[in-house]
Design a protein around this motif. Structure first.
Motif: not given
Length: 349
Positions: A239-240, A260-262, A297-303, A306-309
């Motif tokens: 998802e990069v 790790q991302f979780e 940064a906007r893409k990071f926040v979106e991802v 999206q995964h519940g963070g």
């Protein structure tokens, strides 16, 4: 005469109260992390070859640690703040302002938040490193003036919050410190500090943002992250986003496993970006450097979300706060930024 004495006493009492508005219960400094290198052989204390040259046989060398200044205010909030600096600097960037006002860590101390201000390995007061490098003087201040969005040298951006007098600019550039680290110990030192002080909130700036993400991935004692204009971002494998090209090399995400991302999904994250960042291509290096990073940064926040963070991106001009450069926490409105952070911390924790 009685009135004069009364007002004199009143002024003295008011001055005393102002001087005591920040009460520090405990403070100090220590080193954390690092390693000890030991040379084979037996030390011979009869040999002298010089102060800067040594017979290393049998001798040890402690290196690659971080240096930490800490202050605990009276009646402190439960979670302390750990401050992580960016490239070319040290923890001083959190402790001072170019024109002599309270530094950001002091402003937050006044609001009851304990501070642990780090000099990462190989920088500032943590200069004893195992990396082999050459330190040489390099004239680069005009370049950084542009990159950090103060303006286009020698002109400041209109309405800038950075103090524009020559003395302040000199103080600012004298904060910079050589970087003699290989950067392999940054996350290790953050984790070592976490083990020593327990749960805390990471407050990162610029290049300090990436080791902040990695430390939070590896250590559950990181309860939240506040990132001021982070320079790099992590994404789940597969998802990069595509690299966003720009004049200073562009911005690319770094893949980590979903496991790790979780870990980042389990903690609140807030990011702050300042002013003078365009939405479209520019011929100016500073514009381009932060245009691509803000988009990432906007893409990071979106991802993350999206995964519940729980990630929030605050673009200061969009909430009516204008004039901030890359060193927003040092600028003339840093009191407003301290208020913003305090509100977020209280609502979040």
């Amino acid at each position: 005469m009685k009135k004069i004495v009364f007002f004199t006493l009143l002024l003295q009492i008011m001055g005393s109260l102002q001087a005591q508005d920040l009460v520090i219960a405990r403070q100090g400094h220590f080193s954390v992390g690092g390693q000890t290198l030991k040379h084979q052989g037996e030390y011979d204390n009869s040999k002298f070859v010089g102060w800067a040259t040594q017979v290393e046989a049998g001798q040890s060398y402690r290196s690659d640690h971080a240096f930490v200044d800490f202050q605990i205010p009276a009646n402190a909030h439960k979670l302390p703040l750990v401050y992580v600096h960016g490239y070319g600097g040290s923890g001083v960037c959190w402790q001072m302002t170019p024109d002599g006002r309270d530094g950001f860590s002091t402003l937050m101390l006044r609001r009851g938040w304990s501070s642990y201000v780090m000099d990462l390995p190989g920088r500032g007061r943590a200069g004893r490193t195992s990396a082999v490098t050459t330190v040489k003087p390099m004239a680069d201040e005009m370049f950084w003036f542009d990159i950090w969005r103060m303006g286009i040298w020698p002109n400041y951006n209109e309405g800038v919050q950075f103090p524009t007098d020559s003395a302040s600019l000199s103080q600012f550039f004298r904060e910079m410190t050589p970087d003699i680290s290989d950067h392999r110990q940054d996350v290790f030192s953050l984790n070592a500090l976490a083990e020593q002080i327990g749960e805390h909130v990471l407050v990162t700036h610029s290049a300090g943002g990436f080791p902040g993400w990695m430390a939070a991935i590896q250590n559950k004692k990181v309860r939240g992250i506040v990132a001021y204009e982070p320079g790099g971002f992590v994404f789940p494998e597969g998802e990069v986003p595509e690299t966003i090209t720009g004049l200073t090399g562009g911005a690319s995400g770094v893949p980590v496993s979903m496991e790790q991302f979780e870990q980042l999904l389990k903690i609140p994250i807030v990011m702050y970006f300042g002013d003078y960042i365009p939405e479209t291509l520019s011929k100016n290096l500073g514009d381009e450097n932060w245009r691509v990073r803000l988009q990432m940064a906007r893409k990071f926040v979106e991802v993350v979300n999206q995964h519940g963070g729980n990630a929030t991106l605050v673009e200061l001009p969009k909430i009516g706060i204008y004039g901030n450069t890359h060193f927003l926490m040092q600028e003339m409105n840093n009191n407003k930024l301290a208020d913003l952070l305090t509100d977020w911390l209280i609502k979040t924790f």
